[in-house]
Each structure stands twice: as C-alpha cells, then as structure tokens.
Scaffold this motif. Structure first.
Motif, short mmCIF file in Angstrom:
data_model
loop_
_atom_site.label_atom_id
_atom_site.label_comp_id
_atom_site.label_asym_id
_atom_site.label_seq_id
_atom_site.Cartn_x
_atom_site.Cartn_y
_atom_site.Cartn_z
N GLY A 19 -1.44 16.20 47.70
CA GLY A 19 -0.72 17.06 48.64
C GLY A 19 0.63 16.47 49.02
N CYS A 20 0.68 15.17 49.20
CA CYS A 20 1.93 14.51 49.55
C CYS A 20 2.93 14.61 48.40
N GLY A 21 2.47 14.44 47.18
CA GLY A 21 3.36 14.54 46.02
C GLY A 21 3.92 15.94 45.84
N VAL A 22 3.07 16.95 46.00
CA VAL A 22 3.52 18.34 45.85
C VAL A 22 4.50 18.70 46.98
N ALA A 23 4.20 18.26 48.20
CA ALA A 23 5.11 18.52 49.32
C ALA A 23 6.45 17.81 49.12
N LEU A 24 6.42 16.61 48.57
CA LEU A 24 7.66 15.89 48.29
C LEU A 24 8.49 16.63 47.24
N ALA A 25 7.83 17.16 46.22
CA ALA A 25 8.55 17.95 45.21
C ALA A 25 9.16 19.21 45.83
N GLY A 26 8.44 19.85 46.73
CA GLY A 26 8.97 21.03 47.41
C GLY A 26 10.16 20.69 48.29
N ALA A 28 12.19 18.15 47.90
CA ALA A 28 13.30 17.82 47.01
C ALA A 28 13.94 19.09 46.46
N THR A 29 13.12 20.08 46.14
CA THR A 29 13.64 21.36 45.66
C THR A 29 14.50 22.03 46.72
N ILE A 30 14.04 21.99 47.96
CA ILE A 30 14.83 22.55 49.06
C ILE A 30 16.16 21.81 49.19
N GLY A 31 16.12 20.50 49.15
CA GLY A 31 17.34 19.71 49.29
C GLY A 31 18.35 19.98 48.20
N VAL A 32 17.90 20.01 46.96
CA VAL A 32 18.80 20.29 45.84
C VAL A 32 19.34 21.72 45.94
N SER A 33 18.49 22.65 46.36
CA SER A 33 18.92 24.04 46.47
C SER A 33 19.95 24.24 47.57
N VAL A 34 19.79 23.52 48.67
CA VAL A 34 20.78 23.60 49.74
C VAL A 34 22.12 23.04 49.27
N CYS A 35 22.08 21.92 48.56
CA CYS A 35 23.32 21.33 48.04
C CYS A 35 23.99 22.24 47.02
N ALA A 36 23.20 22.96 46.25
CA ALA A 36 23.74 23.86 45.23
C ALA A 36 24.01 25.26 45.78
N TRP A 38 21.87 27.58 46.55
CA TRP A 38 21.05 28.52 45.78
C TRP A 38 19.86 28.94 46.65
N LEU A 39 19.97 30.08 47.31
CA LEU A 39 18.96 30.54 48.26
C LEU A 39 17.57 30.73 47.65
N PRO A 40 17.44 31.29 46.44
CA PRO A 40 16.08 31.41 45.87
C PRO A 40 15.39 30.05 45.70
N GLY A 41 16.15 29.01 45.46
CA GLY A 41 15.57 27.67 45.33
C GLY A 41 15.01 27.16 46.64
N VAL A 42 15.68 27.53 47.74
CA VAL A 42 15.18 27.14 49.06
C VAL A 42 13.82 27.79 49.30
N TRP A 43 13.70 29.07 48.97
CA TRP A 43 12.43 29.78 49.14
C TRP A 43 11.37 29.23 48.18
N LEU A 44 11.78 28.88 46.98
CA LEU A 44 10.84 28.28 46.03
C LEU A 44 10.30 26.95 46.56
#
Length: 116
Positions: A19-26, A28-36, A38-44
């Motif tokens: 659970g911790c690993g999956v949450a960390l991946a999520g 990180a996805t939010i962080g990269v999406s905010v920097c880029a 890219w709103l769909p990435g934030v929701w992903l």
C-alpha cells in the motif's frame, strides 16, 4: 540502524509495504503532473492513491496485514501471513463485515506454523 527502535513491533507487513509503494507511486504521479501542468495526470495520481488504500485493505483481509496492537516477537517477519481472518478490534475487518466472534479462533493454514 536496526537498534534505533529498540525491541518493538513496527508492523512491517506485505499489506503495509504494498500500500505504501502504490501510494508513493500515486503521489509521484501527482507531483510530476503538477510540474507538467497536466490535469489528467493529477486525477490519475489521485486515483492511484485511493487505490492504494483499497489494495492495502484487501491484502489485510487476505491475511497479509496485522491485527491491531503489538505482536509477539516471533511474528515480526514481514513475510509471515496472519492465519486469523477477522481481528476482534480491527476497523478494517469490521468494515468488511467479517464475523467478529470468529476473530478469537486461530485457524492454521497449510505451510504456516500455528501461533501459540
């Protein structure tokens, strides 16, 4: 480093680590999406973080979590599967609608040594 926490149960379990690993991946996805920008990435990423909670819960119910409170030292190995199926004082087990009365029974599974 292993002596930093003394003699205590930190609750390292397959459910917790997964659970911790999956949450960390999520996250990180939010962080990269905010920097880029890219709103769909934030929701992903937000969906991935929510899925982490469900994955952890499912693994806990399958026996890869731990009951509430400290465990005996011989059960601290994170690869040890919990032979109980409904922990008496566990919110996750109660939310799943498991029989709380059955929590006091310890049912050994094949390949697992019964808890004394």
């Amino acid at each position: 480093m292993s002596g930093m926490h003394g003699d205590c149960d930190l609750g390292h379990t397959v459910a917790g680590w997964t659970g911790c690993g999956v949450a960390l991946a999520g996250a990180a996805t939010i962080g990269v999406s905010v920097c880029a920008a890219w709103l769909p990435g934030v929701w992903l990423g937000a969906g991935t973080v929510a899925a982490a909670g469900l994955i952890t819960w499912a693994l806990h119910l399958m026996g890869w979590g731990k009951p509430s409170g400290p465990r005996p030292a011989d059960q601290w190995d994170w690869r040890l599967r919990d032979p109980m199926t409904a922990h008496a004082d566990c919110l996750a087990c109660r939310l799943a609608g498991g029989p709380v009365g059955a929590a006091r029974r310890r049912v050994p599974q094949p390949g697992i040594m019964p808890i004394r």
